[in-house]
Design an enzyme around this catalytic site. Sequence first.
Site: not given
Length: 345
Positions: A135, A189, A192, A195, A199, A215, A242, A245, A249
């Site tokens: 990351d 997914c 669906c 998520c 938001c 975001c 946050c 989302c 799931c």
Amino acid sequence: MKSGSGLKDRLVAQALNEGFVSCRVCRPWDVPAVPARLEAFLQAGYHGQMGWMAERTHWRGDPAALWPDARSVIMLAESYTPDHDPTEVLRHAERGAISVYAQNKDYHDLVKKRLKRLARWLIAEAGGEVKVFVDTAPVPEKALGHAAGLGWQGKHTNLVSRDWGNWAFIGSVFTTLDLPSDMSEVDHCGSCRACLDVCPTDAFPRPYQLDARRCISYLTIEHKGPVDEELRGKMGNRIYGCDDCLAACPWNKFAVAASDLRYASRPELKSPPLAELAGFDDAAFRKKFSGSPIKRIGRDRFVRNVLYAIGNSGLPELRPIAARLVDDPDPTVADAARWAVKQLA
């Protein structure tokens, strides 16, 4: 350097012993769609103030260019599944909501140490050269994770797995060894929209696309200066990151418990009182968040977020707390304090 399936099996077993929940392999060149997607993201301005995303795009878009000698990318997932409902704090306006991943030790340090141990094991077993990333480098980790079969990039753009949900950190080990590749994962997914619909700021222009400028994770962590007033009111009491989302799931019914106790939430960070946080000076802030990823945003940006939460609280008893900061030396903090006072007037 060719390496057989026997080494691959031992590698996976070693990775699981280290605490990772999944270990899969792909090639550095298995993500051909990334350059075009990255360019579209940047052209739309969705990266906001994250100017670093527009730098080294030749590496960010093409992992093979990052290290041309690499023949395989070992993708690893490490669970940090919370042991509590992370949305519960949103129902307590006098408290601050901190993203689950930041409620204890900085994951960069923990994951990287685990990756380095696995890389040293691999060198001892089979030789070759390695580089580890988590990351902090221009590596398209989610796309590589999808290509390796760790999971798929869900409509919220995060990696999702049928085996461990979406509460996981992703790390990678690039190696010159030629390891057998895994099949990429397919999208599960379906229809669906959980998520997307949850938001608070409508940060998804469409499924599988994120406008970071809207975001809350971006606004509370990366965004410098005042936040647009239209968005302040939608941030609620979220003061660092946050999880909405992620928490929404349905695949989290298969979530795997975190293996490292250092990911367990510190009790005082699950739902800290806004009144206490607003009073932090720089020294108190650094002491409170020593060893935490929160420390990197600094006192001023953090207190700015706290003041937005106070303004959104609807609690008149917090108005004097904000009023004390209307003349704060930091202009953004002072602006946030005046806004909070006005909201609670």
